[in-house]
Motif scaffolding. Structure first.
Motif, PDB file in Angstrom:
ATOM      1  N   SER A  14      87.051   9.720  15.306  1.00 14.88           N
ATOM      2  CA  SER A  14      86.051   9.291  14.333  1.00 14.88           C
ATOM      3  C   SER A  14      85.711  10.452  13.411  1.00 14.88           C
ATOM      4  O   SER A  14      86.012  11.604  13.703  1.00 14.88           O
ATOM      5  CB  SER A  14      84.791   8.797  15.047  1.00 14.88           C
ATOM      6  OG  SER A  14      84.167   9.864  15.735  1.00 14.88           O
ATOM      7  N   ALA A  16      82.817  12.768  11.449  1.00 12.51           N
ATOM      8  CA  ALA A  16      81.432  13.210  11.639  1.00 12.51           C
ATOM      9  C   ALA A  16      80.564  12.549  10.576  1.00 12.51           C
ATOM     10  O   ALA A  16      80.947  12.469   9.414  1.00 12.51           O
ATOM     11  CB  ALA A  16      81.358  14.721  11.535  1.00 12.51           C
ATOM     12  N   HIS A  17      79.400  12.062  10.986  1.00 14.65           N
ATOM     13  CA  HIS A  17      78.458  11.435  10.060  1.00 14.65           C
ATOM     14  C   HIS A  17      77.082  12.033  10.281  1.00 14.65           C
ATOM     15  O   HIS A  17      76.504  11.880  11.362  1.00 14.65           O
ATOM     16  CB  HIS A  17      78.391   9.920  10.273  1.00 14.65           C
ATOM     17  CG  HIS A  17      79.642   9.208   9.911  1.00 14.65           C
ATOM     18  ND1 HIS A  17      80.042   9.004   8.618  1.00 14.65           N
ATOM     19  CD2 HIS A  17      80.610   8.659  10.680  1.00 14.65           C
ATOM     20  CE1 HIS A  17      81.192   8.356   8.599  1.00 14.65           C
ATOM     21  NE2 HIS A  17      81.562   8.139   9.847  1.00 14.65           N
ATOM     22  N   THR A  20      75.818  13.625  13.650  1.00 13.38           N
ATOM     23  CA  THR A  20      76.751  13.325  14.738  1.00 13.38           C
ATOM     24  C   THR A  20      78.085  14.014  14.497  1.00 13.38           C
ATOM     25  O   THR A  20      78.535  14.134  13.365  1.00 13.38           O
ATOM     26  CB  THR A  20      76.984  11.808  14.890  1.00 13.38           C
ATOM     27  OG1 THR A  20      77.580  11.323  13.690  1.00 13.38           O
ATOM     28  CG2 THR A  20      75.698  11.072  15.167  1.00 13.38           C
ATOM     29  N   SER A  21      78.710  14.453  15.555  1.00 10.53           N
ATOM     30  CA  SER A  21      80.004  15.120  15.435  1.00 10.53           C
ATOM     31  C   SER A  21      81.125  14.102  15.580  1.00 10.53           C
ATOM     32  O   SER A  21      80.922  12.989  16.049  1.00 10.53           O
ATOM     33  CB  SER A  21      80.140  16.206  16.502  1.00 10.53           C
ATOM     34  OG  SER A  21      80.072  15.622  17.783  1.00 10.53           O
ATOM     35  N   LEU A  23      84.176  12.378  17.298  1.00  8.63           N
ATOM     36  CA  LEU A  23      84.496  12.157  18.707  1.00  8.63           C
ATOM     37  C   LEU A  23      85.848  11.472  18.839  1.00  8.63           C
ATOM     38  O   LEU A  23      86.307  10.794  17.917  1.00  8.63           O
ATOM     39  CB  LEU A  23      83.443  11.268  19.377  1.00  8.63           C
ATOM     40  CG  LEU A  23      82.043  11.820  19.535  1.00  8.63           C
ATOM     41  CD1 LEU A  23      81.117  10.729  20.088  1.00  8.63           C
ATOM     42  CD2 LEU A  23      82.037  13.037  20.438  1.00  8.63           C
ATOM     43  N   THR A  47      83.129   1.328  17.194  1.00  7.92           N
ATOM     44  CA  THR A  47      83.185   2.261  16.081  1.00  7.92           C
ATOM     45  C   THR A  47      84.529   2.114  15.365  1.00  7.92           C
ATOM     46  O   THR A  47      85.514   1.748  15.981  1.00  7.92           O
ATOM     47  CB  THR A  47      83.064   3.714  16.609  1.00  7.92           C
ATOM     48  OG1 THR A  47      81.833   3.842  17.298  1.00  7.92           O
ATOM     49  CG2 THR A  47      83.132   4.735  15.513  1.00  7.92           C
ATOM     50  N   ASP A  63      84.961  16.490  23.640  1.00  5.76           N
ATOM     51  CA  ASP A  63      84.297  15.695  22.607  1.00  5.76           C
ATOM     52  C   ASP A  63      84.796  14.247  22.604  1.00  5.76           C
ATOM     53  O   ASP A  63      85.368  13.759  21.658  1.00  5.76           O
ATOM     54  CB  ASP A  63      84.464  16.339  21.235  1.00  5.76           C
ATOM     55  CG  ASP A  63      85.913  16.606  20.858  1.00  5.76           C
ATOM     56  OD1 ASP A  63      86.775  16.569  21.744  1.00  5.76           O
ATOM     57  OD2 ASP A  63      86.164  16.854  19.667  1.00  5.76           O
ATOM     58  N   CYS A  65      83.918  10.106  23.371  1.00  6.75           N
ATOM     59  CA  CYS A  65      82.847   9.101  23.369  1.00  6.75           C
ATOM     60  C   CYS A  65      82.548   8.662  24.810  1.00  6.75           C
ATOM     61  O   CYS A  65      83.450   8.170  25.503  1.00  6.75           O
ATOM     62  CB  CYS A  65      83.278   7.914  22.529  1.00  6.75           C
ATOM     63  SG  CYS A  65      82.190   6.485  22.653  1.00  6.75           S
TER      64      CYS A  65
END
Length: 72
Positions: A14, A16-17, A20-21, A23, A47, A63, A65
């Motif tokens: 994913s 980063a938003h 949040t990092s 993952l 996601t 890292d 989820c």
């Protein structure tokens, strides 16, 4: 005749938003690996993440989820 169904998962990363990092997530695959092209897919936790076709699930990093870890 018996049919055996196997579930295959591949890893997806994913973006980063905000706070949040990025993952690693799990994506359940229902098609041939040759059809996986690195596009964004819906992960098992819901996601959107970019599939990394040559990265198996589970990944061996920190890292990951936590929801995907439990569901996959």
């Amino acid at each position: 005749m018996t049919t055996t169904l196997t579930t295959t998962f591949i890893a997806a990363r994913s973006r980063a938003h905000g706070p949040t990092s990025a993952l690693w997530h799990a994506v359940e695959v229902h098609r041939a690996p040759s059809e996986i092209d690195g596009a964004c897919e819906l992960t098992v936790c819901g996601t959107l993440a970019r599939v990394v076709p040559d990265q198996p699930w589970p990944v061996s990093t920190r890292d990951v989820c936590p929801t995907c870890t439990v569901l996959a």
